[in-house]
Structures are given as C-alpha cells and as structure tokens.
Design an enzyme around this catalytic site. Structure first.
Site, mmCIF file in Angstrom:
data_model
loop_
_atom_site.group_PDB
_atom_site.id
_atom_site.type_symbol
_atom_site.label_atom_id
_atom_site.label_comp_id
_atom_site.label_asym_id
_atom_site.label_seq_id
_atom_site.Cartn_x
_atom_site.Cartn_y
_atom_site.Cartn_z
ATOM 1 N N ASP A 1 31.240 39.853 35.408
ATOM 2 C CA ASP A 1 30.154 40.223 35.661
ATOM 3 C C ASP A 1 29.904 41.548 34.997
ATOM 4 O O ASP A 1 29.118 42.390 34.649
ATOM 5 C CB ASP A 1 29.662 40.396 37.253
ATOM 6 C CG ASP A 1 30.964 41.700 37.666
ATOM 7 O OD1 ASP A 1 31.730 41.940 36.895
ATOM 8 O OD2 ASP A 1 30.642 41.187 38.431
ATOM 9 N N GLU A 2 31.146 42.119 34.861
ATOM 10 C CA GLU A 2 31.053 43.232 34.110
ATOM 11 C C GLU A 2 30.862 43.814 32.919
ATOM 12 O O GLU A 2 30.651 44.644 31.778
ATOM 13 C CB GLU A 2 32.975 44.157 34.171
ATOM 14 C CG GLU A 2 33.878 44.024 35.083
ATOM 15 C CD GLU A 2 35.128 44.268 35.594
ATOM 16 O OE1 GLU A 2 35.243 45.542 34.104
ATOM 17 O OE2 GLU A 2 35.766 44.397 36.402
ATOM 18 N N TYR B 1 38.429 46.260 28.035
ATOM 19 C CA TYR B 1 38.299 44.952 29.317
ATOM 20 C C TYR B 1 36.646 44.573 28.900
ATOM 21 O O TYR B 1 36.546 42.851 28.289
ATOM 22 C CB TYR B 1 38.856 44.731 30.378
ATOM 23 C CG TYR B 1 37.916 43.734 31.025
ATOM 24 C CD1 TYR B 1 39.037 42.446 30.780
ATOM 25 C CD2 TYR B 1 37.600 43.270 32.198
ATOM 26 C CE1 TYR B 1 39.271 41.346 30.996
ATOM 27 C CE2 TYR B 1 36.716 42.672 32.460
ATOM 28 C CZ TYR B 1 37.381 41.182 32.276
ATOM 29 O OH TYR B 1 37.145 40.049 32.912
HETATM 30 P P1 NAD Z 1 44.938 36.497 35.166
HETATM 31 O O1 NAD Z 1 45.152 38.118 34.962
HETATM 32 O O2 NAD Z 1 45.568 36.502 36.227
HETATM 33 O O3 NAD Z 1 45.658 35.252 34.155
HETATM 34 C C1 NAD Z 1 45.203 35.753 32.672
HETATM 35 C C2 NAD Z 1 46.171 34.274 32.016
HETATM 36 O O4 NAD Z 1 45.692 33.950 31.205
HETATM 37 C C3 NAD Z 1 47.752 34.112 31.694
HETATM 38 O O5 NAD Z 1 48.035 32.778 32.955
HETATM 39 C C4 NAD Z 1 48.207 34.427 30.398
HETATM 40 O O6 NAD Z 1 49.165 34.391 30.960
HETATM 41 C C5 NAD Z 1 47.113 34.004 30.032
HETATM 42 N N1 NAD Z 1 46.604 34.753 28.953
HETATM 43 C C6 NAD Z 1 46.674 35.990 28.085
HETATM 44 N N2 NAD Z 1 46.643 35.909 27.242
HETATM 45 C C7 NAD Z 1 47.120 35.154 26.259
HETATM 46 C C8 NAD Z 1 46.978 34.301 24.967
HETATM 47 N N3 NAD Z 1 46.809 35.177 24.696
HETATM 48 N N4 NAD Z 1 47.324 33.163 24.781
HETATM 49 C C9 NAD Z 1 47.109 32.280 26.366
HETATM 50 N N5 NAD Z 1 46.921 32.253 26.898
HETATM 51 C C10 NAD Z 1 46.912 33.896 27.509
HETATM 52 O O7 NAD Z 1 43.682 36.715 34.708
HETATM 53 P P2 NAD Z 1 42.630 35.601 36.190
HETATM 54 O O8 NAD Z 1 41.834 37.060 36.963
HETATM 55 O O9 NAD Z 1 43.156 34.621 36.342
HETATM 56 O O10 NAD Z 1 41.608 35.723 35.093
HETATM 57 C C11 NAD Z 1 40.427 34.606 34.914
HETATM 58 C C12 NAD Z 1 39.755 34.284 33.827
HETATM 59 O O11 NAD Z 1 39.041 34.786 34.361
HETATM 60 C C13 NAD Z 1 39.546 35.990 32.755
HETATM 61 O O12 NAD Z 1 38.929 34.924 31.163
HETATM 62 C C14 NAD Z 1 38.834 36.740 33.024
HETATM 63 O O13 NAD Z 1 38.413 37.874 32.167
HETATM 64 C C15 NAD Z 1 38.202 36.249 33.868
HETATM 65 N N6 NAD Z 1 37.452 36.587 35.089
HETATM 66 C C16 NAD Z 1 37.578 37.617 36.016
HETATM 67 C C17 NAD Z 1 36.857 37.704 37.262
HETATM 68 C C18 NAD Z 1 38.386 38.378 38.676
HETATM 69 O O14 NAD Z 1 38.335 38.996 39.572
HETATM 70 N N7 NAD Z 1 39.813 38.015 38.718
HETATM 71 C C19 NAD Z 1 36.244 37.907 37.553
HETATM 72 C C20 NAD Z 1 36.032 37.434 36.813
HETATM 73 C C21 NAD Z 1 35.830 36.433 35.447
HETATM 74 O O1 DAU Z 2 34.317 42.124 38.037
HETATM 75 C C1 DAU Z 2 35.283 40.850 37.880
HETATM 76 C C2 DAU Z 2 36.098 41.449 37.849
HETATM 77 O O2 DAU Z 2 36.155 42.211 38.652
HETATM 78 C C3 DAU Z 2 37.215 41.101 36.705
HETATM 79 O O3 DAU Z 2 36.796 40.340 35.032
HETATM 80 C C4 DAU Z 2 38.185 41.826 36.466
HETATM 81 O O4 DAU Z 2 39.856 40.668 35.222
HETATM 82 C C5 DAU Z 2 39.467 41.574 37.502
HETATM 83 O O5 DAU Z 2 40.120 42.404 37.150
HETATM 84 C C6 DAU Z 2 37.774 43.373 38.513
HETATM 85 O O6 DAU Z 2 37.995 44.014 37.856
HETATM 86 P P1 DAU Z 2 37.777 45.601 38.545
HETATM 87 O O7 DAU Z 2 37.626 46.957 37.635
HETATM 88 O O8 DAU Z 2 36.341 45.364 39.218
HETATM 89 O O9 DAU Z 2 39.537 45.081 39.421
HETATM 90 P P2 DAU Z 2 40.550 45.850 40.105
HETATM 91 O O10 DAU Z 2 40.691 44.980 41.324
HETATM 92 O O11 DAU Z 2 41.039 46.873 39.252
HETATM 93 O O12 DAU Z 2 39.315 47.224 40.579
HETATM 94 C C7 DAU Z 2 38.661 46.750 41.787
HETATM 95 C C8 DAU Z 2 38.006 48.266 42.385
HETATM 96 O O13 DAU Z 2 39.284 48.865 43.207
HETATM 97 C C9 DAU Z 2 37.581 48.858 40.493
HETATM 98 O O14 DAU Z 2 36.398 49.724 41.770
HETATM 99 C C10 DAU Z 2 38.734 49.940 40.964
HETATM 100 C C11 DAU Z 2 39.292 50.331 42.572
HETATM 101 N N1 DAU Z 2 41.750 50.266 42.688
HETATM 102 C C12 DAU Z 2 42.059 49.349 41.356
HETATM 103 C C13 DAU Z 2 42.818 49.550 41.832
HETATM 104 C C14 DAU Z 2 43.794 48.611 41.090
HETATM 105 C C15 DAU Z 2 41.734 51.240 42.878
HETATM 106 O O15 DAU Z 2 40.541 52.418 43.190
HETATM 107 N N2 DAU Z 2 42.921 52.186 43.259
HETATM 108 C C16 DAU Z 2 43.272 50.524 42.602
HETATM 109 O O16 DAU Z 2 44.744 50.845 42.075
#
Ligand code: NAD
Ligand code: DAU
Length: 355
Positions: free
Chosen positions: A138-139, A162
């Site tokens: 959603d970012e 990102y």
């Molecule tokens: P994560 O960082 O936990 O995992 C990423 C994975 O991708 C890892 O296993 C890493 O080894 C692999 N990877 C990274 N670079 C690579 C490369 N060059 N080639 C092959 N593999 C590679 O990420 P996540 O939080 O599980 O997110 C997964 C996907 O979902 C991402 O595309 C992210 O943008 C999307 N997403 C995440 C969130 C969230 O809240 N975490 C929300 C919305 C969308």
């Molecule tokens: O919205 C979806 C996204 O959510 C995904 O696409 C990203 O991959 C995922 O990392 C996440 O991004 P955020 O930046 O929102 O997540 P994060 O957990 O890093 O931070 C959540 C909120 O908390 C954000 O407003 C920053 C704040 N934060 C984060 C950290 C790590 C703190 O206040 N302290 C911290 O130490």
C-alpha cells in the site's frame, strides 16, 4: 473455496516472512501442484521458516537471485511454471533510506527480469491459463492525512526508495500486460505481522526488545498510523487472487485495523506483562522516543471493499487475537529469534545444502 488450476507455481521470496507462509499454505493445500521456492537467501531469507514442509514431495527450493538473468532463465526453463507469485524484495523502509540502489536493483530490475523470463517462456506458446502475480504494498499510494482511504484508483505517490522501487515494479507489470498481453494481477497490501517476521520490523522488534529488557524505539511522537493485517489473512487473500482474481486487475488488501504506533507498542507491553505476570507498567518503562524516520509516511489505510465484493475475502483474525498469537509464537521460538539475530540461521542452509 479455491480449487487448483496450475501444474507448477513458482514463488519468489519464499524463505522470507510472508513468502514462507505462502509456500507452506500452497504446499499443504495443493499437494498435486509443484511449488518451487526461488530465493536468494539474503539476511531476510531463512530456510528454518520452512523446516516443517521441506521434505514434502511437491516442494522444491532453488537458491537464485531474481536479478540473475541466466540462472532465472534456467530455472524457468526447467520448471516451466504456469504461475509466478512474486514476493522476493528488499522490504524494509529504513534499509532503503541507507541503501536505495540495492532496492532499485532487487525490487525494480529483479521484477523486470522475472517478467521477461515469464514472457520468454510462454508468449510464443500460450499465455492462456498462466499468471504473473505481483505482491505489492500500500506504500505505493503515498501517505494519508487524518481521513480517507487508499482505493485501487488512488494515484501512485511513493515517497521512500522502498515504495518507489515497488511502484516502478508495479508499473512494469502493467506495461507487460498492456504491451505483451501477459496475464498479470497485482495486490497492494497493508502492514503484515505474525510468526517468522524478521525482528527489524516494528512488532517483532518490540517483542524481542521487551524480552531482552532493551529500549523500545518509537520514531517521532509515535502518532504515525498503520493498518495491521495478520499474515495468514494475507495468505488467504493471495490464494484467492491467484486462483480467482481477474487478469489485469488490482486488489487492495487491508486489515481495517488502523492504530497509532504508540498504541501498538503499549498493547504489546501490556500483553507481555500480563502473560509474564509482571507488575503493570513494567515494559512500558522501556519505551524510548527516538529521532523520526526520514520522510516518515504519516498514515496508511486500505479500503478493501473490492476484494470483499469480487472475491469474498475479509480478514478473520482481529488485532487482539493476532497480537496475542504473535507474542506467544516469539516467546515459544526463542531459538529462531536468537538464530536470526545472531545470523546463525545461515549455518542451517550450509548444512542442508552442503554449500
Ligand atoms: P522479507 O524481507 O521478510 O522477505 C523477502 C524475501 O525475498 C527473503 O526471503 C529474501 O531472501 C528474498 N530476496 C530478497 N532479495 C532477493 C533477490 N534478489 N533474489 C531472490 N530472493 C530475494 O519480506 P516480506 O515482509 O515477507 O515481504 C514479501 C513481499 O511482500 C515483498 O514484495 C513486500 O514488498 C510485500 N509486502 C510486504 C508487506 C509487509 O508488511 N511485510 C506488506 C505488503 C507487501
Ligand atoms: O504498509 C506495508 C509495508 O509495511 C510493507 O510494504 C513493508 O515491507 C513493511 O516493512 C511495512 O513498512 P513500515 O515501514 O510501515 O513497517 P515498519 O515495521 O518498519 O514500521 C511500522 C511503523 O513503526 C512505522 O510508522 C515506523 C515505526 N517504527 C518502526 C520501527 C522499526 C518505530 O516507531 N520504531 C521502530 O523501531
């Protein structure tokens, strides 16, 4: 109820947080489908996340970087995936502020390469019945004020390296749909939480720090808002979209669970104190306000009406239950946490695959 329509699903990033939940779900639910997990195993990739399913007959692991043209071409030719679910990415916003180019390389160039490999594999034969599924965030929509929601029609306005690298990738996916007729679908999801999340992200970081009585860093004044979704609800949505989503469409996925960061931190502190029988306020005393993230997006909130209306999806786990399950998991999986924080999990790969 979804039914399978693929022979081979290639899932990228399957050793990461969300990817490992997707792989586990698909391996168990569709035993007749070969599930290929393509992952480079960066710091965020951990095969320990998949220990329980790694011996299943329908599971294959390929250690490959998504930007490696030759290696990905070889894997695509050998496995001939009729569906790709693409999750591999550099995912942490703070890291993207430190190393933007790494994010462009993996998230944008890597996606372009995968699109190209999928086109090379199928366009001359038949795209019919195939799918390239881009898992996005959603970012890409930017930052909201106190009111309003992101819908699928919201204009892209990414504001961190990102989110810009993910937005560029989403544009490339749509370009392959319009230019080459590639069957694609995109989902944009809000913040996930749950088991196996790397403890650099807010929720596991706070749990880990409470556990070790370390300061709990809250950026700025803690008033930034995120919309939290339990990871298995996201996985259910991904399964539905992969099997029933309409080609060329975008679906927003969100938890309808908006909270200020400080509320999440307070809730985690109180939950842990309650579970451990600590005096009220013990963990809250660790909260430390720190310098804000550069360009910190103020608020994200998803309108998930479309996926609900079209595919019947809605989240099933509310925040109270989800956070309680998550705290329990991290407390019960001390070894996993210790391994990922020390980097020892890389030894597991070496042992398994004799690297
Ligand atoms: P994560 O960082 O936990 O995992 C990423 C994975 O991708 C890892 O296993 C890493 O080894 C692999 N990877 C990274 N670079 C690579 C490369 N060059 N080639 C092959 N593999 C590679 O990420 P996540 O939080 O599980 O997110 C997964 C996907 O979902 C991402 O595309 C992210 O943008 C999307 N997403 C995440 C969130 C969230 O809240 N975490 C929300 C919305 C969308
Ligand atoms: O919205 C979806 C996204 O959510 C995904 O696409 C990203 O991959 C995922 O990392 C996440 O991004 P955020 O930046 O929102 O997540 P994060 O957990 O890093 O931070 C959540 C909120 O908390 C954000 O407003 C920053 C704040 N934060 C984060 C950290 C790590 C703190 O206040 N302290 C911290 O130490």
């Amino acid at each position: 109820m979804t039914t399978n329509k693929y022979n081979t699903i290639l899932i990228t990033g399957g050793a990461g947080f969300i990817g490992s939940h997707v792989v586990r779900h698909m391996v168990k639910k569709y035993p007749e489908v070969r599930i290929v997990n393509l992952d480079k195993l960066t710091y965020a990739g951990n095969l320990e996340n998949l220990r329980d399913i790694e011996s299943e007959a329908n599971y294959v692991f390929e250690r490959v970087c998504i930007t490696d043209v030759e290696a990905t071409a070889e894997v695509f030719q050998r496995h001939k995936p009729d569906a790709v679910i693409h999750l591999a990415a550099e995912s942490h916003v703070d890291r993207s502020i430190v190393s933007p180019l790494e994010f462009v390389h993996t998230n944008t160039i890597g996606t372009a390469n995968l699109l190209n490999q999928f086109k090379n594999l199928w366009s001359d034969v038949q795209f019919q019945g195939k799918l390239f599924y881009q898992v996005s965030t959603d970012e890409v929509y930017g930052s909201l004020g106190p009111s309003g929601y992101f819908t699928e029609a919201t204009k892209y306005d990414p504001r961190s390296p990102y989110s810009a690298s993910k937005a560029a990738a989403d544009h490339l996916v749509r370009a392959y749909y319009h230019t080459f007729g590639m069957p694609v679908v995109i989902t944009n999801c809000s913040n996930n939480y749950g088991s196996y999340q790397f403890p650099e992200k807010l929720i596991p970081l706070i749990i880990n720090n409470i556990r070790h009585r370390k300061p709990l860093p809250v950026y700025g004044d803690g008033s930034n808002v995120r919309d939290w979704l339990y990871v298995t609800d996201h996985v259910e949505a991904i399964d539905l979209v992969a099997h029933q989503g309409e080609i060329g469409e975008t679906y927003n996925i969100g938890g309808n669970n908006e909270h200020q960061n400080i509320t999440i931190v307070h809730t985690l502190c109180d939950l842990v104190d309650q579970k451990l029988g600590n005096a009220a306020g013990t963990s809250r005393a660790l909260i430390t306000y720190v310098t804000d993230r550069l360009g910190h997006d103020k608020r994200y909130a998803i309108d998930a009406a479309k996926i609900k209306a079209d595919l019947g999806w809605s989240p099933s786990i509310d925040l109270e239950e989800g956070l309680s399950l998550t705290v329990d998991w991290y407390f019960e999986n001390d070894d996993w946490l210790a391994n990922v924080t020390s980097g020892a999990y890389k030894e597991y790969y070496k042992k398994m695959y004799k690297e």
